[in-house]
Design a protein around this motif. Sequence first.
Motif, PDB file in Angstrom:
ATOM      1  N   GLY A 243       0.707  -1.013  -0.003  1.00 50.58           N
ATOM      2  CA  GLY A 243      -0.211  -0.024   0.059  1.00 50.58           C
ATOM      3  C   GLY A 243       0.868   1.194   0.182  1.00 50.58           C
ATOM      4  O   GLY A 243       2.146   1.165   0.038  1.00 50.58           O
ATOM      5  N   ASN A 244       0.042   2.270  -0.400  1.00 48.82           N
ATOM      6  CA  ASN A 244       0.871   3.489  -0.364  1.00 48.82           C
ATOM      7  C   ASN A 244       1.276   4.138   1.063  1.00 48.82           C
ATOM      8  O   ASN A 244       0.316   3.982   1.954  1.00 48.82           O
ATOM      9  CB  ASN A 244       0.320   4.669  -1.018  1.00 48.82           C
ATOM     10  N   ASP A 245       2.467   4.612   1.234  1.00 47.18           N
ATOM     11  CA  ASP A 245       2.755   5.106   2.759  1.00 47.18           C
ATOM     12  C   ASP A 245       2.873   6.536   2.847  1.00 47.18           C
ATOM     13  O   ASP A 245       3.395   6.944   3.894  1.00 47.18           O
ATOM     14  CB  ASP A 245       4.177   4.401   3.205  1.00 47.18           C
ATOM     15  N   TYR A 246       2.737   7.315   2.097  1.00 45.32           N
ATOM     16  CA  TYR A 246       2.588   8.873   2.324  1.00 45.32           C
ATOM     17  C   TYR A 246       1.088   9.263   1.459  1.00 45.32           C
ATOM     18  O   TYR A 246       0.501   8.694   0.756  1.00 45.32           O
ATOM     19  CB  TYR A 246       3.561   9.584   1.266  1.00 45.32           C
ATOM     20  N   ILE A 247       0.668  10.415   2.337  1.00 40.40           N
ATOM     21  CA  ILE A 247      -0.547  11.034   1.665  1.00 40.40           C
ATOM     22  C   ILE A 247      -0.173  12.687   1.507  1.00 40.40           C
ATOM     23  O   ILE A 247       0.425  13.135   2.425  1.00 40.40           O
ATOM     24  CB  ILE A 247      -1.609  11.053   2.663  1.00 40.40           C
ATOM     25  N   ALA A 248      -0.725  13.325   0.585  1.00 39.35           N
ATOM     26  CA  ALA A 248      -0.457  14.706   0.371  1.00 39.35           C
ATOM     27  C   ALA A 248      -1.924  15.308   0.122  1.00 39.35           C
ATOM     28  O   ALA A 248      -2.654  14.910  -0.327  1.00 39.35           O
ATOM     29  CB  ALA A 248       0.561  15.103  -0.670  1.00 39.35           C
ATOM     30  N   THR A 249      -2.152  16.403   0.705  1.00 40.09           N
ATOM     31  CA  THR A 249      -3.275  17.259   0.923  1.00 40.09           C
ATOM     32  C   THR A 249      -3.266  18.497   0.472  1.00 40.09           C
ATOM     33  O   THR A 249      -2.123  19.414   0.680  1.00 40.09           O
ATOM     34  CB  THR A 249      -4.242  17.033   2.190  1.00 40.09           C
ATOM     35  N   LEU A 250      -4.267  19.093  -0.286  1.00 36.09           N
ATOM     36  CA  LEU A 250      -4.381  20.709  -0.727  1.00 36.09           C
ATOM     37  C   LEU A 250      -5.793  21.181  -0.087  1.00 36.09           C
ATOM     38  O   LEU A 250      -6.721  20.700  -0.452  1.00 36.09           O
ATOM     39  CB  LEU A 250      -4.346  20.786  -2.123  1.00 36.09           C
ATOM     40  N   CYS A 251      -5.479  22.105   0.712  1.00 33.17           N
ATOM     41  CA  CYS A 251      -6.514  22.842   1.156  1.00 33.17           C
ATOM     42  C   CYS A 251      -6.492  24.307   0.844  1.00 33.17           C
ATOM     43  O   CYS A 251      -5.427  25.055   0.489  1.00 33.17           O
ATOM     44  CB  CYS A 251      -6.645  22.735   2.821  1.00 33.17           C
ATOM     45  N   ILE A 252      -7.678  24.983   0.813  1.00 35.30           N
ATOM     46  CA  ILE A 252      -7.879  26.299   0.648  1.00 35.30           C
ATOM     47  C   ILE A 252      -8.604  27.151   1.836  1.00 35.30           C
ATOM     48  O   ILE A 252      -9.547  26.446   2.514  1.00 35.30           O
ATOM     49  CB  ILE A 252      -8.851  26.610  -0.716  1.00 35.30           C
ATOM     50  N   LYS A 253      -7.987  28.047   2.401  1.00 35.68           N
ATOM     51  CA  LYS A 253      -8.569  28.882   3.344  1.00 35.68           C
ATOM     52  C   LYS A 253      -9.759  29.581   3.053  1.00 35.68           C
ATOM     53  O   LYS A 253      -9.837  30.345   2.111  1.00 35.68           O
ATOM     54  CB  LYS A 253      -7.618  29.893   4.121  1.00 35.68           C
ATOM     55  N   LEU A 254     -10.960  29.322   3.642  1.00 37.09           N
ATOM     56  CA  LEU A 254     -12.225  29.832   3.442  1.00 37.09           C
ATOM     57  C   LEU A 254     -12.225  31.169   3.734  1.00 37.09           C
ATOM     58  O   LEU A 254     -11.823  31.755   4.758  1.00 37.09           O
ATOM     59  CB  LEU A 254     -13.171  29.014   3.726  1.00 37.09           C
TER      60      LEU A 254
END
Length: 254
Positions: A243-254
């Motif tokens: 399985g994949n051992d890393y996660i990356a996320t992109l968020c925008i401040k509302l």
Amino acid sequence: MNNYIKLNEDRWNKVKNAYTEPLTHEELEEARHNPISVALTVGKKVPTEWFEKAKGKKILGLACGGGQQGPVFAVKGYDVTIMDFSKSQLERDEMVAEREGLEIKTIQGDMTKVFPFEDETFDIIFNPVSNVYIEDLDNMYKEAARVLKKGGLLMVGFMNPWIYMYDADIVWDRPEEELLLKFALPFNSKELEAEGKITIDPEYGYEFSHTLESQIRGQLKNGLAMVDFYESCDKRNRLSHYGNDYIATLCIKL
């Protein structure tokens, strides 16, 4: 170990690995003449369209020292500030900046404390895998949201927590041994040390797996809307066969 942050800081001040090797002049020139290419995790680069969503170019590299991503941002025209708890990591950014005639501001700071910036300062916060070295993520996400401008972007890379269910020594150093489940999640090396279940190697420091709730909801509850994510893997790690051992996320401040 109450002051685990200090031990982890000392570790990063002394360690030499792929994340402490500054870019060469030749590598930086290649970055200058090609589309932006930086990593939040091992195994995959950040999609260029993530940066195209930004409304400005004022960027905070959070726990991002080492003379790698910061100089790339600088040659791409970003107004760059790097905050890291390791003085030696910051010195690498300073060395590259001086060598290349770049403007990079460096600040020694701790993600578990109030960030030394005014409200709504940055257009982008770029945080490669590092929150594995802090026990509680609440302050990090609260402060990141505070110092981001409205419409600003938070890019975070972190470890997929499932990998901490296995003994790292067996995973990396004893490939002949069978992989067996050993630790319950969330993995907390400080608590396991206090219980006498593990011994901390100063070469690696204290690590914490965190739950997906603390990673993802930690961003959402601070007014950050997730708009993209991806997974990646470190092929040197035999767990990546499962399985994949890393996660990356992109968020925008509302």
